[in-house]
Design a protein around this motif. Structure first.
Motif, PDB file in Angstrom:
ATOM      1  N   UNK A   1       0.831  -1.209   0.000  1.00 15.28           N
ATOM      2  CA  UNK A   1       0.000   0.000   0.000  1.00 15.28           C
ATOM      3  C   UNK A   1       0.864   1.257   0.000  1.00 15.28           C
ATOM      4  N   UNK A   2       1.866   1.303   0.875  1.00 16.04           N
ATOM      5  CA  UNK A   2       2.749   2.464   0.909  1.00 16.04           C
ATOM      6  C   UNK A   2       3.556   2.615  -0.359  1.00 16.04           C
ATOM      7  N   UNK A   3       3.983   1.493  -0.929  1.00 14.42           N
ATOM      8  CA  UNK A   3       4.756   1.513  -2.174  1.00 14.42           C
ATOM      9  C   UNK A   3       3.928   2.104  -3.309  1.00 14.42           C
TER      10      UNK A   3
ATOM     11  N   UNK B   1       3.071   8.478  14.064  1.00 14.46           N
ATOM     12  CA  UNK B   1       2.226   7.669  14.940  1.00 14.46           C
ATOM     13  C   UNK B   1       1.164   8.527  15.624  1.00 14.46           C
ATOM     14  N   UNK B   2       1.550   9.732  16.044  1.00 14.15           N
ATOM     15  CA  UNK B   2       0.586  10.624  16.695  1.00 14.15           C
ATOM     16  C   UNK B   2      -0.490  11.047  15.704  1.00 14.15           C
ATOM     17  N   UNK B   3      -0.106  11.359  14.479  1.00 17.54           N
ATOM     18  CA  UNK B   3      -1.054  11.849  13.487  1.00 17.54           C
ATOM     19  C   UNK B   3      -1.951  10.750  12.927  1.00 17.54           C
TER      20      UNK B   3
ATOM     21  N   UNK C   1      -2.383   0.338  10.885  1.00 20.50           N
ATOM     22  CA  UNK C   1      -1.705   0.149   9.609  1.00 20.50           C
ATOM     23  C   UNK C   1      -1.423   1.480   8.905  1.00 20.50           C
ATOM     24  N   UNK C   2      -2.256   2.485   9.136  1.00 18.62           N
ATOM     25  CA  UNK C   2      -2.126   3.750   8.399  1.00 18.62           C
ATOM     26  C   UNK C   2      -0.764   4.397   8.593  1.00 18.62           C
ATOM     27  N   UNK C   3      -0.268   4.399   9.819  1.00 12.95           N
ATOM     28  CA  UNK C   3       1.024   5.036  10.083  1.00 12.95           C
ATOM     29  C   UNK C   3       2.159   4.318   9.361  1.00 12.95           C
ATOM     30  N   UNK C   4       2.080   2.989   9.263  1.00 10.32           N
ATOM     31  CA  UNK C   4       3.119   2.239   8.543  1.00 10.32           C
ATOM     32  C   UNK C   4       3.050   2.529   7.053  1.00 10.32           C
TER      33      UNK C   4
END
Length: 260
Positions: free
Chosen positions: A70-72, A116-118, A123-126
């Motif tokens: 997903x990030x890629x 991480x705070x935002x 999974x979203x932060x990763x």
């Protein structure tokens, strides 16, 4: 000849891996290295077999793969889009390029707690962290590839009243395809690094979480098994991207054969 090349392309790496495993095993025996410093290959493969057999490894593998893919996809998509935009517009390049270079200069590990705070501990932060580490190599390659387009070819197209959009889509991007795929191959390894860093910071599953939790119990065999799985995933992704590169940018391989 094609079948022979396919066989040797897999055979040579397998021979190298076998030699490394033999050296690994022999070094432990010859120098009497204790298991708590370097586990023997049998213990690592035993941890892999046990993890696959009882199903404990699969959730970690799927979590790391999902975060990386997903990030890629997000990072690479934005890199090509913004790279093409900045290569085409001198104004956008003057305003945005220094900011993006500054963002790249920031250590992503330092940005991890802020992300991480935002975006939370899920999974979203990763995915955001993976997108950040994948973005810049492809972004720079896209800009450089587009700017290296043959000026004589561009002048010939302009002589036939080719529009700016036509030049970008049908001339400049194909000319930059080799550089873009080079950035995509670099992004495969960067995606795994970003996912593992995010899992080190905060996660409940994933190969990075597996390695971190195994370090608490000093289970080196499990730690090595996680690292080995990351290496296999990275190698498979890189080989897949290389095959796609050869099929999409087919004129490069054809030129190499003609030169040979």
């Amino acid at each position: 000849m094609l079948k022979r090349l396919d066989i040797t392309s897999f055979l040579y790496p397998l021979i190298s891996v076998a030699v490394l495993i033999a050296i690994w095993h022999w070094s432990i025996q010859a120098f009497a290295i204790p298991d708590y410093l370097l586990p023997p290959p049998g213990a690592v493969f035993g941890a892999l077999y046990g993890g696959f057999a009882d199903g404990t490894l699969w959730p970690h593998i799927w979590a790391t793969l999902a975060e990386s893919l997903a990030g890629y996809a997000i990072g690479c998509g934005l890199a090509v889009l913004l790279g093409a935009l900045l290569a085409e517009s001198r104004t956008f390049e003057r305003f945005l390029y220094p900011l993006l270079v500054g963002l790249q200069a920031m250590p992503k590990v330092a940005l991890g707690p802020i992300i991480l705070v935002w975006f939370g501990f899920g999974m979203s932060s990763k995915v955001v962290l993976v997108a950040l580490v994948c973005f810049f190599p492809l972004f720079v390659n896209t800009i450089n590839g587009i700017k290296r387009t043959d000026t004589e070819l561009l002048d010939a197209c302009r002589a036939f009243s080719a529009s700016r959009a036509y030049l970008l889509l049908h001339v400049k991007l194909p000319a930059a395809a080799g550089d873009i795929f080079s950035g995509l191959q670099i992004g495969v390894a960067m995606a795994l690094i970003g996912a593992v860093v995010g899992e080190f910071l905060s996660a409940q599953k994933g190969l990075g979480y597996l390695i971190a939790s195994a370090s608490v119990s000093m289970s080196l065999a499990t730690m090595f098994a996680g690292v080995l799985l990351l290496a296999v995933i990275g190698l498979a992704g890189s080989m897949l991207m290389r095959q796609i590169h050869q099929r999409v940018v087919f004129w490069e391989s054809r030129g190499d054969r003609d030169a040979a």
